[in-house]
Scaffold this active site. Structure first.
Site, PDB file in Angstrom:
ATOM      1  N   ASP A 119      -2.317 -17.982   1.558  1.00  0.00           N
ATOM      2  CA  ASP A 119      -3.535 -18.546   0.956  1.00  0.00           C
ATOM      3  C   ASP A 119      -3.977 -19.796   1.715  1.00  0.00           C
ATOM      4  O   ASP A 119      -5.169 -19.988   1.988  1.00  0.00           O
ATOM      5  CB  ASP A 119      -3.336 -18.829  -0.545  1.00  0.00           C
ATOM      6  CG  ASP A 119      -2.067 -19.607  -0.845  1.00  0.00           C
ATOM      7  OD1 ASP A 119      -1.175 -19.715   0.025  1.00  0.00           O
ATOM      8  OD2 ASP A 119      -1.954 -20.142  -1.974  1.00  0.00           O
TER       9      ASP A 119
ATOM     10  N   TYR B   9       0.821  -1.215   0.000  1.00  0.00           N
ATOM     11  CA  TYR B   9       0.000   0.000   0.000  1.00  0.00           C
ATOM     12  C   TYR B   9       0.856   1.267   0.000  1.00  0.00           C
ATOM     13  O   TYR B   9       0.356   2.373  -0.185  1.00  0.00           O
ATOM     14  CB  TYR B   9      -0.951   0.027   1.200  1.00  0.00           C
ATOM     15  CG  TYR B   9      -2.006  -1.063   1.186  1.00  0.00           C
ATOM     16  CD1 TYR B   9      -2.421  -1.641  -0.012  1.00  0.00           C
ATOM     17  CD2 TYR B   9      -2.590  -1.519   2.351  1.00  0.00           C
ATOM     18  CE1 TYR B   9      -3.373  -2.639  -0.042  1.00  0.00           C
ATOM     19  CE2 TYR B   9      -3.547  -2.517   2.341  1.00  0.00           C
ATOM     20  CZ  TYR B   9      -3.933  -3.076   1.139  1.00  0.00           C
ATOM     21  OH  TYR B   9      -4.885  -4.066   1.118  1.00  0.00           O
TER      22      TYR B   9
ATOM     23  N   ASP C 194      -4.814  -7.295   5.884  1.00  0.00           N
ATOM     24  CA  ASP C 194      -6.062  -6.600   5.584  1.00  0.00           C
ATOM     25  C   ASP C 194      -7.158  -7.640   5.325  1.00  0.00           C
ATOM     26  O   ASP C 194      -8.257  -7.587   5.884  1.00  0.00           O
ATOM     27  CB  ASP C 194      -5.827  -5.727   4.338  1.00  0.00           C
ATOM     28  CG  ASP C 194      -6.905  -4.696   4.134  1.00  0.00           C
ATOM     29  OD1 ASP C 194      -7.846  -4.664   4.946  1.00  0.00           O
ATOM     30  OD2 ASP C 194      -6.807  -3.937   3.159  1.00  0.00           O
TER      31      ASP C 194
ATOM     32  N   LYS D 221       3.889 -15.287   1.427  1.00  0.00           N
ATOM     33  CA  LYS D 221       3.895 -16.184   0.266  1.00  0.00           C
ATOM     34  C   LYS D 221       5.347 -16.339  -0.192  1.00  0.00           C
ATOM     35  O   LYS D 221       5.740 -15.871  -1.264  1.00  0.00           O
ATOM     36  CB  LYS D 221       2.970 -15.666  -0.834  1.00  0.00           C
ATOM     37  CG  LYS D 221       1.550 -15.775  -0.392  1.00  0.00           C
ATOM     38  CD  LYS D 221       0.485 -16.182  -1.358  1.00  0.00           C
ATOM     39  CE  LYS D 221       0.804 -16.847  -2.625  1.00  0.00           C
ATOM     40  NZ  LYS D 221       0.145 -18.169  -2.722  1.00  0.00           N
TER      41      LYS D 221
ATOM     42  N   ASP E 258     -10.084  -9.213   8.305  1.00  0.00           N
ATOM     43  CA  ASP E 258     -11.521  -9.068   8.052  1.00  0.00           C
ATOM     44  C   ASP E 258     -12.202 -10.426   8.043  1.00  0.00           C
ATOM     45  O   ASP E 258     -13.289 -10.603   8.584  1.00  0.00           O
ATOM     46  CB  ASP E 258     -11.763  -8.374   6.693  1.00  0.00           C
ATOM     47  CG  ASP E 258     -11.771  -6.856   6.842  1.00  0.00           C
ATOM     48  OD1 ASP E 258     -11.429  -6.367   7.940  1.00  0.00           O
ATOM     49  OD2 ASP E 258     -12.111  -6.171   5.865  1.00  0.00           O
TER      50      ASP E 258
END
Ligand code: NAD
Length: 367
Positions: free
Chosen positions: A224, A142, A248, A192, A252
């Site tokens: 993942d 980001y 992020d 990852k 959630d």
């Protein structure tokens, strides 16, 4: 020794309503547990703009830098939607996070037994769940450069850059290990590393930091696979540490395993101050809920649980944090519900202040 200091920023909308219930808990701790705080209160968001023309006054920012912890309600509302971007209420919150350099975002996913039916997952998968996701908050994709949309030949290309320095990984990993030490001494790091160099470095640095915490059981998982495991059997985790982007998504996902927005607390931590406490901002995940503001309908539990996090992570009062969480559990077990938690037929909602009073009554009964 002086009392621990707390800056309260109720903010806008339902912020002051839910914060009033936290104040009852603070009062009770002082009266009944001898735990006194030096509390100061100030403005942030739209209300600060109304008074000062900015969403966070410099004096408030300076105060936030000095106190042991900041507790924030919520900011924003339709009245401020058309303001210039630079003075929007959310800018006040962003300034706090940036100038306090709060790089570790803590998002617990905690399922109270009485609300296990609220989850989209089966009851036995979520009942009793209590995990913590630590998301790196100030770096990663980001923020990395280069970024932008550029012309390349006869088409455009969108670019963002995942970038982490060793020190950025080191400090968030340390926060996560410290948390793990205060919980069940189990930490899973997610990246990852199979396809990203930043993931390889992440894994190496976290492993290195782990040598300073031999009592913490460290594991690694591809993010993942982590998402799958979080929905398959979340109780296998205790603390999870991950980067900004994966955090992020995963925070959630994990939070929603447990139900309503009105129940979700959060903390953002920075580097340790001179007294050893981390810089810290505690706040509910929800916003200012203008649709229900001023009606006594807001659920104060997210804000109360944010304060429980402050007790545990800023004030070394894990026993009082637990007492408060048990009190929340007990009122829910009694069937008390604010309007956002209604599901069962025939249950009458309680108001914001009735919920706060009931929690304080359970605290009292715990003595
Ligand atoms: P919101 O979280 O305020 O509300 C979403 C929905 O959840 C609403 O229906 C609301 O009534 C309900 N809700 C939220 N908290 C609740 C609670 N404690 N009890 C019961 N119901 C609750 O999100 P939004 O509607 O997208 O945003 C409203 C305003 O809040 C906007 O101005 C937005 O910018 C701001 N906002 C602020 C923060 C923050 O301060 N950290 C976070 C998100 C949104």
């Amino acid at each position: 020794m002086s009392n621990p200091s707390l800056l309260i920023l109720p903010g806008d909308g339902i912020g002051p309503e839910v914060m009033a219930e936290v104040s009852k808990v603070i009062q009770w701790l002082g009266d009944k547990r001898g735990m006194k705080f030096d509390v100061s209160e100030d403005l942030v968001g739209g209300c600060a703009y109304d008074k000062h023309g900015v969403p966070l006054h410099d004096d408030t920012m300076a105060k936030a830098q000095e106190v042991d912890a900041v507790l924030l309600g919520a900011v924003g509302g339709p009245k401020y939607d058309n303001l210039d971007f630079s003075v929007k209420p959310e800018r006040g919150l962003l300034r706090l996070r940036k100038e306090m350099d709060l790089f570790a975002n803590l998002r617990p996913a905690q399922c109270f037994d009485a609300l296990a039916d609220f989850s989209s997952l089966k009851k036995d998968v979520v009942a009793g769940l209590d995990i913590m996701i630590v998301r790196e908050l100030t770096s990663g994709v980001y923020f990395g450069e280069p970024r932008g949309i550029f012309e390349e030949g006869n088409e455009r290309v969108g670019i963002n850059t995942q970038r982490y320095t060793e020190s950025e990984i080191d400090r968030v990993a340390r926060s996560a290990f410290e948390l793990a030490m205060k919980r069940n001494r189990k930490l899973c790091s997610m990246e990852k590393a199979n396809v990203m160099e930043s993931g390889i470095l992440w894994r190496e640095v976290v492993t290195e930091v782990g040598k300073d915490y031999p009592d913490v059981e460290l594991s690694h998982m591809y993010a993942d696979a982590g998402a799958m495991q979080l929905t398959r059997w979340p109780k296998q985790f205790d603390v999870i540490v991950t980067d900004n982007l994966f955090g992020d998504l995963l925070s959630d996902l994990a939070a929603m395993l447990t139900g309503s927005l009105g129940m979700l607390p959060s903390a953002s931590l920075g580097s340790p101050m001179e007294n050893g406490r981390p810089k810290a901002l505690y706040e509910p995940v929800h916003g200012s809920a203008p649709d229900i503001a001023g009606q006594g309908k807001a659920n104060p539990i997210a804000c109360i649980l944010s304060f429980a996090m402050a007790l545990r992570y800023s004030f070394d009062a894990g026993n009082e944090a637990e007492r408060l969480e048990q009190a929340v559990n007990a009122v829910l077990a009694d069937g008390l519900r604010t309007a956002d938690l209604l599901g069962e037929e025939g249950v009458q909602p309680v108001s914001t202040s009735e919920m706060g009073d009931a929690i304080v009554a359970k605290l009292e009964a715990s003595l």
